[in-house]
Write a protein that holds these residues in place. Structure first.
Motif, PDB file in Angstrom:
ATOM      1  N   ARG A   3       0.804  -1.226   0.000  1.00 17.83           N
ATOM      2  CA  ARG A   3       0.000   0.000   0.000  1.00 17.83           C
ATOM      3  C   ARG A   3       0.831   1.266   0.000  1.00 17.83           C
ATOM      4  NH1 ARG A   3      -3.086   2.582  -0.666  1.00 17.83           N
ATOM      5  NH2 ARG A   3      -4.282   3.176   1.130  1.00 17.83           N
ATOM      6  N   VAL A   4       2.124   1.152   0.302  1.00 19.44           N
ATOM      7  CA  VAL A   4       3.002   2.320   0.222  1.00 19.44           C
ATOM      8  C   VAL A   4       3.055   2.811  -1.228  1.00 19.44           C
ATOM      9  CG1 VAL A   4       5.381   3.093   0.482  1.00 19.44           C
ATOM     10  CG2 VAL A   4       4.352   1.631   2.220  1.00 19.44           C
ATOM     11  N   LEU A   5       3.003   1.881  -2.178  1.00 17.26           N
ATOM     12  CA  LEU A   5       3.110   2.222  -3.596  1.00 17.26           C
ATOM     13  C   LEU A   5       1.797   2.124  -4.374  1.00 17.26           C
ATOM     14  CD1 LEU A   5       6.418   0.296  -4.331  1.00 17.26           C
ATOM     15  CD2 LEU A   5       6.136   2.743  -3.898  1.00 17.26           C
ATOM     16  N   GLU A   6       0.790   1.438  -3.835  1.00 19.98           N
ATOM     17  CA  GLU A   6      -0.450   1.184  -4.558  1.00 19.98           C
ATOM     18  C   GLU A   6      -1.642   1.881  -3.900  1.00 19.98           C
ATOM     19  OE1 GLU A   6      -1.176  -2.993  -4.592  1.00 19.98           O
ATOM     20  OE2 GLU A   6       0.739  -3.456  -5.535  1.00 19.98           O
ATOM     21  N   PRO A   7      -2.665   2.200  -4.689  1.00 16.98           N
ATOM     22  CA  PRO A   7      -3.898   2.729  -4.098  1.00 16.98           C
ATOM     23  C   PRO A   7      -4.708   1.598  -3.474  1.00 16.98           C
ATOM     24  CG  PRO A   7      -4.137   2.542  -6.467  1.00 16.98           C
ATOM     25  CD  PRO A   7      -2.706   2.188  -6.149  1.00 16.98           C
ATOM     26  N   PRO A   8      -5.695   1.912  -2.638  1.00 18.95           N
ATOM     27  CA  PRO A   8      -6.550   0.874  -2.071  1.00 18.95           C
ATOM     28  C   PRO A   8      -7.422   0.262  -3.159  1.00 18.95           C
ATOM     29  CG  PRO A   8      -7.444   3.016  -1.558  1.00 18.95           C
ATOM     30  CD  PRO A   8      -6.108   3.247  -2.206  1.00 18.95           C
ATOM     31  N   ARG A   9      -7.810  -0.983  -2.991  1.00 19.41           N
ATOM     32  CA  ARG A   9      -8.663  -1.667  -3.968  1.00 19.41           C
ATOM     33  C   ARG A   9     -10.032  -2.009  -3.394  1.00 19.41           C
ATOM     34  NH1 ARG A   9      -6.333  -0.479  -8.722  1.00 19.41           N
ATOM     35  NH2 ARG A   9      -4.103  -0.745  -8.524  1.00 19.41           N
ATOM     36  N   PHE A  10     -10.115  -2.150  -2.077  1.00 21.03           N
ATOM     37  CA  PHE A  10     -11.374  -2.502  -1.428  1.00 21.03           C
ATOM     38  C   PHE A  10     -11.719  -1.445  -0.388  1.00 21.03           C
ATOM     39  CE2 PHE A  10      -9.692  -6.494  -2.940  1.00 21.03           C
ATOM     40  CZ  PHE A  10     -10.809  -7.168  -3.398  1.00 21.03           C
ATOM     41  N   CYS A  11     -13.007  -1.195  -0.201  1.00 24.88           N
ATOM     42  CA  CYS A  11     -13.461  -0.261   0.831  1.00 24.88           C
ATOM     43  C   CYS A  11     -13.236  -0.915   2.195  1.00 24.88           C
ATOM     44  CB  CYS A  11     -14.933   0.059   0.638  1.00 24.88           C
ATOM     45  SG  CYS A  11     -15.604   1.141   1.932  1.00 24.88           S
ATOM     46  N   PRO A  12     -12.532  -0.252   3.111  1.00 22.90           N
ATOM     47  CA  PRO A  12     -12.276  -0.845   4.425  1.00 22.90           C
ATOM     48  C   PRO A  12     -13.520  -0.912   5.318  1.00 22.90           C
ATOM     49  CG  PRO A  12     -11.379   1.370   4.327  1.00 22.90           C
ATOM     50  CD  PRO A  12     -11.865   1.042   2.949  1.00 22.90           C
ATOM     51  N   GLN A  13     -14.595  -0.234   4.928  1.00 23.43           N
ATOM     52  CA  GLN A  13     -15.808  -0.247   5.742  1.00 23.43           C
ATOM     53  C   GLN A  13     -16.817  -1.305   5.303  1.00 23.43           C
ATOM     54  OE1 GLN A  13     -17.397   3.715   6.069  1.00 23.43           O
ATOM     55  NE2 GLN A  13     -15.348   4.573   6.137  1.00 23.43           N
ATOM     56  N   CYS A  14     -16.896  -1.558   3.976  1.00 26.20           N
ATOM     57  CA  CYS A  14     -17.935  -2.487   3.507  1.00 26.20           C
ATOM     58  C   CYS A  14     -17.411  -3.605   2.601  1.00 26.20           C
ATOM     59  CB  CYS A  14     -19.032  -1.723   2.770  1.00 26.20           C
ATOM     60  SG  CYS A  14     -18.510  -0.978   1.213  1.00 26.20           S
ATOM     61  N   ARG A  15     -16.118  -3.615   2.297  1.00 25.96           N
ATOM     62  CA  ARG A  15     -15.458  -4.654   1.513  1.00 25.96           C
ATOM     63  C   ARG A  15     -15.823  -4.645   0.025  1.00 25.96           C
ATOM     64  NH1 ARG A  15     -15.515 -11.108   2.925  1.00 25.96           N
ATOM     65  NH2 ARG A  15     -13.507 -11.603   2.022  1.00 25.96           N
ATOM     66  N   ARG A  16     -16.492  -3.602  -0.439  1.00 29.35           N
ATOM     67  CA  ARG A  16     -16.799  -3.522  -1.863  1.00 29.35           C
ATOM     68  C   ARG A  16     -15.548  -3.161  -2.645  1.00 29.35           C
ATOM     69  NH1 ARG A  16     -22.570  -2.256  -2.957  1.00 29.35           N
ATOM     70  NH2 ARG A  16     -23.536  -2.079  -0.916  1.00 29.35           N
ATOM     71  N   ARG A  17     -15.451  -3.672  -3.856  1.00 24.07           N
ATOM     72  CA  ARG A  17     -14.359  -3.313  -4.748  1.00 24.07           C
ATOM     73  C   ARG A  17     -14.586  -1.864  -5.176  1.00 24.07           C
ATOM     74  NH1 ARG A  17      -9.587  -5.394  -6.247  1.00 24.07           N
ATOM     75  NH2 ARG A  17      -9.153  -5.266  -8.444  1.00 24.07           N
ATOM     76  N   MET A  18     -13.548  -1.040  -5.107  1.00 24.34           N
ATOM     77  CA  MET A  18     -13.679   0.373  -5.437  1.00 24.34           C
ATOM     78  C   MET A  18     -13.217   0.660  -6.858  1.00 24.34           C
ATOM     79  SD  MET A  18     -12.699   2.406  -1.954  1.00 24.34           S
ATOM     80  CE  MET A  18     -11.014   1.894  -1.814  1.00 24.34           C
ATOM     81  N   LYS A  19     -13.758   1.729  -7.427  1.00 21.88           N
ATOM     82  CA  LYS A  19     -13.321   2.219  -8.725  1.00 21.88           C
ATOM     83  C   LYS A  19     -12.093   3.090  -8.455  1.00 21.88           C
ATOM     84  CE  LYS A  19     -15.183   5.741 -10.735  1.00 21.88           C
ATOM     85  NZ  LYS A  19     -16.128   6.665 -11.355  1.00 21.88           N
ATOM     86  N   VAL A  20     -10.950   2.700  -9.031  1.00 21.15           N
ATOM     87  CA  VAL A  20      -9.687   3.382  -8.751  1.00 21.15           C
ATOM     88  C   VAL A  20      -9.175   4.058 -10.013  1.00 21.15           C
ATOM     89  CG1 VAL A  20      -7.296   3.073  -7.997  1.00 21.15           C
ATOM     90  CG2 VAL A  20      -9.103   1.715  -6.965  1.00 21.15           C
ATOM     91  N   GLN A  21      -8.727   5.310  -9.870  1.00 20.76           N
ATOM     92  CA  GLN A  21      -8.114   6.025 -10.981  1.00 20.76           C
ATOM     93  C   GLN A  21      -6.748   6.523 -10.522  1.00 20.76           C
ATOM     94  OE1 GLN A  21     -10.245   9.417 -12.457  1.00 20.76           O
ATOM     95  NE2 GLN A  21      -8.976   9.538 -14.282  1.00 20.76           N
ATOM     96  N   VAL A  22      -5.723   6.156 -11.280  1.00 19.19           N
ATOM     97  CA  VAL A  22      -4.356   6.581 -10.974  1.00 19.19           C
ATOM     98  C   VAL A  22      -3.946   7.639 -11.987  1.00 19.19           C
ATOM     99  CG1 VAL A  22      -1.966   5.828 -10.750  1.00 19.19           C
ATOM    100  CG2 VAL A  22      -3.811   4.307 -10.044  1.00 19.19           C
ATOM    101  N   VAL A  23      -3.444   8.765 -11.486  1.00 19.22           N
ATOM    102  CA  VAL A  23      -2.949   9.864 -12.323  1.00 19.22           C
ATOM    103  C   VAL A  23      -1.522  10.183 -11.885  1.00 19.22           C
ATOM    104  CG1 VAL A  23      -5.245  10.819 -12.771  1.00 19.22           C
ATOM    105  CG2 VAL A  23      -3.978  11.577 -10.786  1.00 19.22           C
ATOM    106  N   PRO A  24      -0.771  10.927 -12.684  1.00 19.74           N
ATOM    107  CA  PRO A  24       0.628  11.229 -12.308  1.00 19.74           C
ATOM    108  C   PRO A  24       0.794  11.909 -10.946  1.00 19.74           C
ATOM    109  CG  PRO A  24       0.271  11.777 -14.595  1.00 19.74           C
ATOM    110  CD  PRO A  24      -1.077  11.417 -14.023  1.00 19.74           C
TER     111      PRO A  24
END
Length: 63
Positions: free
Chosen positions: A27-48
């Protein structure tokens, strides 16, 4: 890794289910993938300049 929720925001498993040291290191290098409150997969967008992650129930998180 977010420890305030019930679920690991990287692997989606319960935070009480074993060690999540590898998740925390990733997680130091990556964004989160799951919501820590409800465990749903999140929509992730990475920008510079960072990232944003959106849960349909709990809204947006960003760096």
């Amino acid at each position: 890794m977010t420890t305030t929720g019930l679920w690991c925001d990287r692997c989606g498993r319960s935070t009480g289910d074993g060690s999540h040291n590898s998740c925390a290191a990733a997680r130091v290098l990556e964004p989160p993938r799951f919501c820590p409150q409800c465990r749903r997969r999140m929509k992730v967008q990475v920008v510079p300049t960072g990232w944003s992650a959106v849960c349909v129930e709990h809204g947006e998180t960003h760096q």
